[in-house]
Design a protein around this motif. Sequence first.
Motif: not given
Lengths: 360, 246, 553, 109
Positions: A12, A15-16, A19-20
């Motif tokens: 997570f 990803k953060w 992609y954030f």
Amino acid sequence: MQHFISPVLWQFLIKWLTYFAIFPPEASTIAPYADALYFFLVAISAVGLGAVIFLVVYFSIRYRKELNPVATQIEGSTLLEATWTIIPLILFMVCFVWGALLYFRIYSPPTNAMNIYVVGKQWMWKVEHPGGQHEINALHIPINQPIQITLISQDVFHSFSIPAFRVKREAIPGRYNTEWFEATTPGTYHIFCTQYCGTLHSQMIGEVVAMTEEDYEAWAAQSTSGNSLAQNGERLFASLGCNSCHNSGPNAHGPNLANVYGSHLQLKNGSFVTADDAFLRDTILNPTMHEVAGFAPIMPTYQGQVSEEGLIDLVEYIRRLDTQYRIDQTIDNSAGQPIQTGATPPGTSAPALAPGTVKQ
Amino acid sequence: MDSHTLAAQTSETAHIEHEHPPFLRHHFASVEQQRETATFGMWLFLLTEIMFFGGLFCSYLIFRNWYYPAFVVASHSLHLWAGTLNTTLLIISSFTMAMAVHASETRVRKALIGWMIATIILGCGFLCVKAYEWHDEWVEHHVPGLNFSPQGFLHGTHDYPDDKLQLDMAEKTQVYFSLYFAMTGMHALHMVIGVSLLSFLLFQAYGGKYVNGHVAPIENFGLYWHFVDIVWIFLFPLLYLISRHQ
Amino acid sequence: MSTIVTLPDQRTATLPKVSYLNKEYGLKSWLLTGDHKRIAVLYLISITFFFFIGGAMAGLIRLELLTPPSDLLAADTYNKVFTAHGIIMVFLFLVPSVPATIGNFVIPIMVGAKDLAFPKINLLSWYLYVAAGCMLLWALVSGGVDTGWTFTTPLSTHYLNTHVVTAGLAVFVAGFSSIFTGLNFIVTIHRMRAPGMTWFRLPLFVWSHYAASILMVLGTPVLAITLTLVVLERTIGIGVFDPTKGGDPLLFQHLFWFYSHPAVYIMILPGMGVISEVMSTFSRKRVFGYTAVAFSSVAIAVFGFFVWAHHMFVMGISSYSALVFSLLTMLVAVPSAIKIFNWSATLYKGSITFETPMLYAFGFIGLFTIGGLTGVFLGSMGMDIHLTETYFIVAHFHFVMVGGMLMAYLSGVHFWWPKITGRMYPEGVSKLAAVITFVGFVLTFFPQFILGYLGMPRRYAAYPAEFQVLNVFSSAGASVLGVGYLLPLLYLTWSLKYGKIAGSNPWQATGLEWQIQSPPLTENFVETPIVTHEAYDYEWLESKKENEVPTVG
Amino acid sequence: MAEPQHHDEPTKHEEHIVSPKIYLAIGTTLLVFTAITVGASLIDLPGDLNAVVALAIACFKMTLVVLFFMHVKYSSKLTKLTVAAGFLTFVVLITMTMTDYISRAWGRW
Ligand code: HEA
Ligand code: HEA
Ligand code: CUA
Ligand SMILES: [Cu+2]
């Protein structure tokens, strides 16, 4: 590090970090204009919200019961009432004017725009380049070149949206709609169908590939299907028998279509229309709705006989006919010879055009 | 503004002066207030009816502008005599209904019953003519969706030899008939409801009701009936008349 | 010009022996009742039921959107779920929420009447509601509908094989239920007011319901005829909206939004009425600018009819009419701003306490302002092009509908709960629930604004991976929100039996409904009240207490 | 019945009983105008005059029905206002929708 925390959380976090995003890329000439209005709106909202929160919080603290056990009854104040009517009104009017200017900027294509046809159907986008390149759920475009999208749906409402360009317009069944943009940065961006269109609405997505001029030329050359849209249209024109009336001969029953595109026509009922794509498409399907003055209403309808793509071919063919163009001559040409590949319709005396450039 | 509220006050006095009639409901102060309230409620209901038909009228205007030739030719296929007859029937029924209300107000039981029966008969007459017309349209293949065919509009008719539409425009008569059936259908539905309600009221009037000052149900039904009449007053020219000479 | 209000001692309060709740017993006495208060309770129970069904659907939506691919629900299931969520929440929850429950309960009392003008029609309206609910449940159970709550043609008429007709008829029936409620309110407010109750003595709650009722009466029939045409198009195949037969799908959009835009004001105006009552009561002060607030309600109702095409800016309406509609959209936003500022000003020099209804009302003010201002984003045509049909819209309407109206509804339920049941709820946990709701709400829906500007389209069962982080926030928030909504259900139910006795006027509010016993008698008043004071007259309340004038029975 | 001196209108509206003579007169007028409108539709008038005449007659007939059969002439201001509100909203629906349809062709001359 990842040994210390759970793999799920680690995923997570990755990803953060990857992609954030809180702001979409600005990849078209329109985007900065849209974003400017956005920031203005955010700013006045912040001010308005701030004012309201300040009043509520301040009064709540200052006049809470412990501090102010006795309420003072106040009727109201016309002056204050006028203030908070007029200030928001003025701000909202600014939003209106600004929004309207932006709207017309986004929806008025420049005349030198290159035209690409997009047909929406459940659940894919079919893209038709004038040079004959077909794509599904993808759109290759050159940067720094205004692109006009002529949109139509062959079933339900769809909506052709490219967030990175800040443009979007609905594909309506039975009618051409247009939008335009000019990409500024090469890259791959999302195409979304944003109008709910049934089960696989969320799969009706694709990619815009914005490329430099050279890359685009290369792509166009290697992915052409052989025939340009106009060439397909020409054949269709012949096979549907259109040329039996529209043949520019002395006894022709129908108008000469050579320079009809973009011209102003007077209709039987006295009104004027510009012969644009939408008009051409509609006259093929609903000839009686657009009877041009000076001609007998004898044109039959081609409803149900031509597919949406076929119509695009016909429209593209007619729009490319130019003043010197002789239809019968073309028909002779195309009947015999194998059709050459290339962007220019054969038999056209006009100079070769860049693929898709609208000739006005 | 105060006047509204004082209405209740005066009704209060009324309440003291008169004994309670049996039909006065507990939460009203007086018959007067009850009747006024019922009428106002009925008017608001008719307001919703205006908007209900409004949507259809709006669609009609748009499409008439759009497919003008199709609307003209399609309208020619309706029977002028049937429309005229129906308009006449409805107007007379409105008159008989107004007389029924009058009979109820003047408390004449026989007249009330008579006028109501006349209204019912006229209403049924209207529905019969309408049914005949629909049947005719069915036979002519004019019912959109079910058996529509544009063939009849391609070659002109006996009365209108010039009514030759190209196929594409002839197809658009389907829009006309869609609206025609939606509008006359909704109107007929209202007539059917009206006739049923009226039959029920007649049954009650037969049992002696509505001639003792309890006018509101008859009066409000009258409003409904007249409203349905008004809808037809507009449907008639729009569907039958205005294209006769185009 | 000053008021001290001391709250009454609730330890001495007792439940009245006779009230509308125990006048008659048995299921039949409830199902055949004409009493507006009992019908309100029936409504309260049924809309709570549907709210939780809609909420469960929202839970499913948020669970599905936790991960990018459509893994939990298949795409068509997802579509059915959000359609059910939208239809239930709008037509079976939010439209009847405040008017049919709280409005039904207190409006007749507020104007000093014994009942609504047409008790039987009121009951009929509830039965229609139930019928609509059953039809919709039937549609869901037997396979679902996937049109979206907007029933867009030609998708709904020709391209779906789900239970569109059943759902359409359900909404049709629900529409008539709401027409009858509105009709009843208008007639009651015009014709049933007690002596001395002039228009400008009416509480603002009544004004806002009057405005909302106008919208219900004039707007809903257009929805009814539109859905009728959709149903006819699906079943028989008439061609009003079908482009292949020459019809125009945009006409459907015009007719649908002609109702559905005013409908959003049907949804917010009654909530605004609640906020007026609550803000005034808990700051012990007359609402600032009473007439301005009253007229702004009417202005919203009137202008609300002129802006519907702002839902169609990218759909191919003419640019010129888009201009007109955008301009009018900006105008209709102004009265809302007026109200917000008047409520804020009501606090000025008040004597403010922070009971649960007040907390919800604060939530309303903050969240509705955000929701409304983002509505202005959408109203600016150029901005709308980028934002339309994205999560920005989803966030906008949840801010106004959930952050606005649902907060107002909960505020109202807590505010009038002692009147409805005669009992108090536990104050501590209810305040906690209010705070949880607020936090959960912001966490759920604020990220959606950002998602929307990034371009994430709505009604997507699957989305590109880069949107996941914000979606996770949103789903996390939704679970907090779920807790926030379950809590009131629990403690309010609990309070029915164990709550403290409330007494007739626990908040020391001025409305007529607070001057009678709680729960009230079936006839509301022992004798018809004669009104001599303005709304929100706290001095009158005080003098009444001092002299114990039994003005109101 | 109570003296309605405080009502919206100083007239005795609800109790007003219209005489059958008026009803008969109105009914006859309506029938006559039905005949006229049918007759007018059979004559070829220039331009859109046929439609204008037909609709004008319909409006006139409606007005008669509303005023007399439906007693609005004798009713309170409130009833009149209600009727007006209905027609106004109807007009809003039609005109605002039509603006879209008519102006779609603008800019395409
Ligand atoms: C309760 C429901 C509700 C309410 C009250 C509103 C209120 C408003 N809405 Fe919203 N709206 C919806 C529910 C609601 N909306 C729904 C459900 C949809 C989507 C439907 C769908 O497609 O599914 C929608 C969609 C929607 C759209 C269409 C977007 C699109 O599809 O492209 C637009 C566009 O104009 C819009 C605008 C507005 C505006 C301008 C207001 C205004 O009335 C707001 C006015 C309020 C304020 C402005 C806030 C208070 C102001 C201040 C405190 C002033 C302080 C500020 C300053 C001084 C600057 N809304
Ligand atoms: C009044 C209106 C209302 C309300 C209250 C809500 C409440 C919520 N809504 Fe909804 N929403 C709409 C009206 C509303 N919504 C509309 C009109 C749409 C558009 C539909 C369409 O596109 O057609 C929409 C669409 C919509 C979407 C977009 C779907 C999409 O476009 O793909 C999302 C996504 O997050 C969402 C989320 C939520 C959430 C998290 C809540 C939360 O506030 C809900 C919180 C409540 C709970 C979580 C319930 C708690 C209880 C339980 C969970 C217990 C369950 C019990 C049992 C099973 C016995 N809603
Ligand atoms: Cu196509 Cu959504
Ligand atoms: Cu709106």
